[in-house]
Scaffold this motif. Sequence first.
Motif, PDB file in Angstrom:
ATOM      1  N   PRO A  35       0.674  -1.443   0.064  1.00 55.64           N
ATOM      2  CA  PRO A  35      -0.016  -0.007  -0.025  1.00 55.64           C
ATOM      3  C   PRO A  35       0.773   1.205  -0.006  1.00 55.64           C
ATOM      4  O   PRO A  35       0.854   1.956   1.034  1.00 55.64           O
ATOM      5  CB  PRO A  35      -0.838  -0.122   1.320  1.00 55.64           C
ATOM      6  CG  PRO A  35      -0.018  -0.952   2.263  1.00 55.64           C
ATOM      7  CD  PRO A  35       0.931  -1.815   1.264  1.00 55.64           C
ATOM      8  N   TYR A  36       1.372   1.632  -1.099  1.00 52.89           N
ATOM      9  CA  TYR A  36       2.284   2.859  -1.063  1.00 52.89           C
ATOM     10  C   TYR A  36       1.490   3.981  -1.790  1.00 52.89           C
ATOM     11  O   TYR A  36       0.424   3.834  -2.529  1.00 52.89           O
ATOM     12  CB  TYR A  36       3.284   2.474  -2.440  1.00 52.89           C
ATOM     13  CG  TYR A  36       4.523   1.819  -1.825  1.00 52.89           C
ATOM     14  CD1 TYR A  36       4.973   1.921  -0.585  1.00 52.89           C
ATOM     15  CD2 TYR A  36       5.139   0.937  -2.628  1.00 52.89           C
ATOM     16  CE1 TYR A  36       6.017   0.813  -0.141  1.00 52.89           C
ATOM     17  CE2 TYR A  36       6.366   0.178  -2.478  1.00 52.89           C
ATOM     18  CZ  TYR A  36       6.622   0.205  -1.158  1.00 52.89           C
ATOM     19  OH  TYR A  36       7.601  -0.655  -0.501  1.00 52.89           O
ATOM     20  N   ALA A  37       1.516   5.008  -1.183  1.00 56.24           N
ATOM     21  CA  ALA A  37       0.688   6.338  -1.519  1.00 56.24           C
ATOM     22  C   ALA A  37       1.141   6.949  -3.001  1.00 56.24           C
ATOM     23  O   ALA A  37       2.237   6.496  -3.436  1.00 56.24           O
ATOM     24  CB  ALA A  37       0.732   7.260  -0.339  1.00 56.24           C
ATOM     25  N   MET A  38       0.580   7.617  -3.463  1.00 52.76           N
ATOM     26  CA  MET A  38       0.877   8.052  -4.729  1.00 52.76           C
ATOM     27  C   MET A  38       2.226   9.201  -4.783  1.00 52.76           C
ATOM     28  O   MET A  38       2.897   9.206  -5.642  1.00 52.76           O
ATOM     29  CB  MET A  38      -0.093   9.007  -5.339  1.00 52.76           C
ATOM     30  CG  MET A  38      -1.420   7.962  -5.797  1.00 52.76           C
ATOM     31  SD  MET A  38      -2.609   8.938  -6.882  1.00 52.76           S
ATOM     32  CE  MET A  38      -1.709   9.546  -8.201  1.00 52.76           C
ATOM     33  N   GLN A  39       2.341   9.716  -3.530  1.00 48.06           N
ATOM     34  CA  GLN A  39       3.379  10.583  -3.598  1.00 48.06           C
ATOM     35  C   GLN A  39       4.804  10.055  -3.382  1.00 48.06           C
ATOM     36  O   GLN A  39       5.843  10.282  -3.258  1.00 48.06           O
ATOM     37  CB  GLN A  39       3.279  11.614  -2.453  1.00 48.06           C
ATOM     38  CG  GLN A  39       3.387  11.180  -1.101  1.00 48.06           C
ATOM     39  CD  GLN A  39       1.681  10.828  -0.621  1.00 48.06           C
ATOM     40  OE1 GLN A  39       0.965  10.888  -1.576  1.00 48.06           O
ATOM     41  NE2 GLN A  39       1.436  10.604   0.636  1.00 48.06           N
ATOM     42  N   ASP A  40       4.663   8.343  -3.043  1.00 46.56           N
ATOM     43  CA  ASP A  40       5.765   7.601  -2.827  1.00 46.56           C
ATOM     44  C   ASP A  40       6.461   7.499  -4.074  1.00 46.56           C
ATOM     45  O   ASP A  40       6.194   7.165  -5.055  1.00 46.56           O
ATOM     46  CB  ASP A  40       5.422   6.357  -2.232  1.00 46.56           C
ATOM     47  CG  ASP A  40       6.667   5.553  -1.455  1.00 46.56           C
ATOM     48  OD1 ASP A  40       7.849   5.591  -2.113  1.00 46.56           O
ATOM     49  OD2 ASP A  40       6.401   5.036  -0.497  1.00 46.56           O
ATOM     50  N   SER A  41       7.921   7.412  -4.153  1.00 47.93           N
ATOM     51  CA  SER A  41       8.643   7.272  -5.410  1.00 47.93           C
ATOM     52  C   SER A  41       8.459   5.788  -5.882  1.00 47.93           C
ATOM     53  O   SER A  41       8.772   5.724  -7.023  1.00 47.93           O
ATOM     54  CB  SER A  41      10.198   7.486  -4.954  1.00 47.93           C
ATOM     55  OG  SER A  41      10.815   6.660  -3.844  1.00 47.93           O
ATOM     56  N   ASN A  42       8.151   4.885  -5.095  1.00 47.90           N
ATOM     57  CA  ASN A  42       8.104   3.539  -5.399  1.00 47.90           C
ATOM     58  C   ASN A  42       6.660   3.161  -6.053  1.00 47.90           C
ATOM     59  O   ASN A  42       6.517   1.974  -6.357  1.00 47.90           O
ATOM     60  CB  ASN A  42       8.424   2.570  -4.335  1.00 47.90           C
ATOM     61  CG  ASN A  42      10.032   2.681  -3.855  1.00 47.90           C
ATOM     62  OD1 ASN A  42      10.816   3.115  -4.720  1.00 47.90           O
ATOM     63  ND2 ASN A  42      10.223   2.489  -2.682  1.00 47.90           N
ATOM     64  N   TYR A  43       5.702   3.920  -6.225  1.00 42.17           N
ATOM     65  CA  TYR A  43       4.389   3.775  -6.245  1.00 42.17           C
ATOM     66  C   TYR A  43       4.361   3.148  -7.876  1.00 42.17           C
ATOM     67  O   TYR A  43       3.689   2.213  -8.026  1.00 42.17           O
ATOM     68  CB  TYR A  43       3.494   5.011  -6.236  1.00 42.17           C
ATOM     69  CG  TYR A  43       2.001   4.821  -6.462  1.00 42.17           C
ATOM     70  CD1 TYR A  43       1.265   4.158  -5.857  1.00 42.17           C
ATOM     71  CD2 TYR A  43       1.826   5.202  -8.019  1.00 42.17           C
ATOM     72  CE1 TYR A  43      -0.057   3.902  -5.977  1.00 42.17           C
ATOM     73  CE2 TYR A  43       0.305   4.910  -8.294  1.00 42.17           C
ATOM     74  CZ  TYR A  43      -0.526   4.371  -7.332  1.00 42.17           C
ATOM     75  OH  TYR A  43      -1.803   4.186  -7.673  1.00 42.17           O
ATOM     76  N   PHE A  44       5.033   3.779  -8.706  1.00 42.59           N
ATOM     77  CA  PHE A  44       4.944   3.185 -10.155  1.00 42.59           C
ATOM     78  C   PHE A  44       5.861   1.735 -10.642  1.00 42.59           C
ATOM     79  O   PHE A  44       5.694   1.114 -11.631  1.00 42.59           O
ATOM     80  CB  PHE A  44       5.360   4.367 -11.289  1.00 42.59           C
ATOM     81  CG  PHE A  44       4.466   5.490 -11.143  1.00 42.59           C
ATOM     82  CD1 PHE A  44       2.910   5.463 -11.885  1.00 42.59           C
ATOM     83  CD2 PHE A  44       4.631   6.703 -10.552  1.00 42.59           C
ATOM     84  CE1 PHE A  44       2.160   6.487 -11.645  1.00 42.59           C
ATOM     85  CE2 PHE A  44       3.701   7.582 -10.441  1.00 42.59           C
ATOM     86  CZ  PHE A  44       2.471   7.712 -11.059  1.00 42.59           C
ATOM     87  N   ASP A  45       6.411   1.630  -9.638  1.00 38.98           N
ATOM     88  CA  ASP A  45       7.414   0.357  -9.688  1.00 38.98           C
ATOM     89  C   ASP A  45       6.556  -0.843  -9.613  1.00 38.98           C
ATOM     90  O   ASP A  45       7.001  -1.852  -9.537  1.00 38.98           O
ATOM     91  CB  ASP A  45       8.659   0.495  -8.757  1.00 38.98           C
ATOM     92  CG  ASP A  45       9.668   1.391  -9.330  1.00 38.98           C
ATOM     93  OD1 ASP A  45       9.421   2.001 -10.263  1.00 38.98           O
ATOM     94  OD2 ASP A  45      10.396   1.751  -8.286  1.00 38.98           O
TER      95      ASP A  45
END
Length: 288
Positions: A35-45
Motif C-alpha cells: 500500500p504505497y501512496a501516490m507521492q511515494d517514489s516506488n508507487y509506479f514500480d
Amino acid sequence: MSTYFKNISRGIKTTLKGMSLTLKHFWNARRSRKPYAMQDSNYFDLKTGIVTLQYPHQLLPVPDNGRYQLDCEIDDCIVCDKCAKICPVDCIDIEPIKSSEVISYTSDGSPVRLYAAKFDIDMAKCCFCGLCTTVCPTECLTMTTEYDFSVVDITQMNFEFSNLSADQADKKRKLYEQFVAEKEALKKSSQPSANNQEPVVELSNKPKPAFKPSFKPAVKPAETIISQDVKDEKTETATPKPAFKPSFKPVVKPAETTISQEVKEEKTETATPKPVFKPTIKITPKDQ
C-alpha cells in the motif's frame, strides 16, 4: 482451402496468447501490492500483484501534514476562545467558567484560570481550513490522521471534549458566584469602618519629611553631595523666614540731573513773587 486453415491457425494462436495472459495474472495474484501512496517514489514500480485493498483491514498511508479530524487535548486548553472566534463557520462552541484561583498548568507552563464547561466541535460544519490550530497558544488543538468518520446520524458528528459533567459545571459556577458575592460584601463592610476611623494624633513634634519621588536620581559627584548635605543642615537650623514685604527701589538718576534739580528748587525758594499786573490808562490832549 489455404485460407481456411490459416484462419484456424490464427484463432489457435490468439487463444493461446489470451490464455497465457490470464494465467499470468492468476499466478501474480498470489500476493498483493504494497500500500504505497501516490507521492511515494516506488508507487509506479509496482506492476504486479492485487491492486484492490481489503478495506478497512488494509489502508493507504495518510500524509502527516493533511487536514483531517480535529482533536483537542483539554488538559492543555486555557479556554482562551481564540479558536471559536476565528472559525469561519462557527463549528466550535465553548462555554467558560471563571475561577477564583489558578486551576492547573499546561504542559508548556501556561496557567489555567478557566474551566471548560462546554467544548464541542461539530465536524459536520467544519471546512478543514486549519485556522483554529494556528491560533491556539498552547497547541492543544490539532488535526489527526483520522479521515473516515462517516456516521448515519449527523448529530454524532458533534465531538465533545469537555472534562466536566453538567453537575460539576454547576458547582464551579456557584462557587465563583459565591466568591464574587463575598468579595462585594467585604468591600461594603470595609467602607463605613474606614469613614468612622478616629484620626491618629502624632506625639512627635518632628516635621513631616518632604515628598520624594520614587524614581532613582542620577548619581552626583562626591563634592556636590557634601555641599548638598551642608545646605540641608543650614536649612534645618535656620530660623523661620519673615513674611514677604515688597519694597520699591527708587529710580537712581544721574548726578547732573540731581544737581540741576536742587538748583532749580533753591531758585524757586529765593525768587521774589512777581507784581500783580495793573493796566495803565494814557490821557490824550483831547480829553483834557
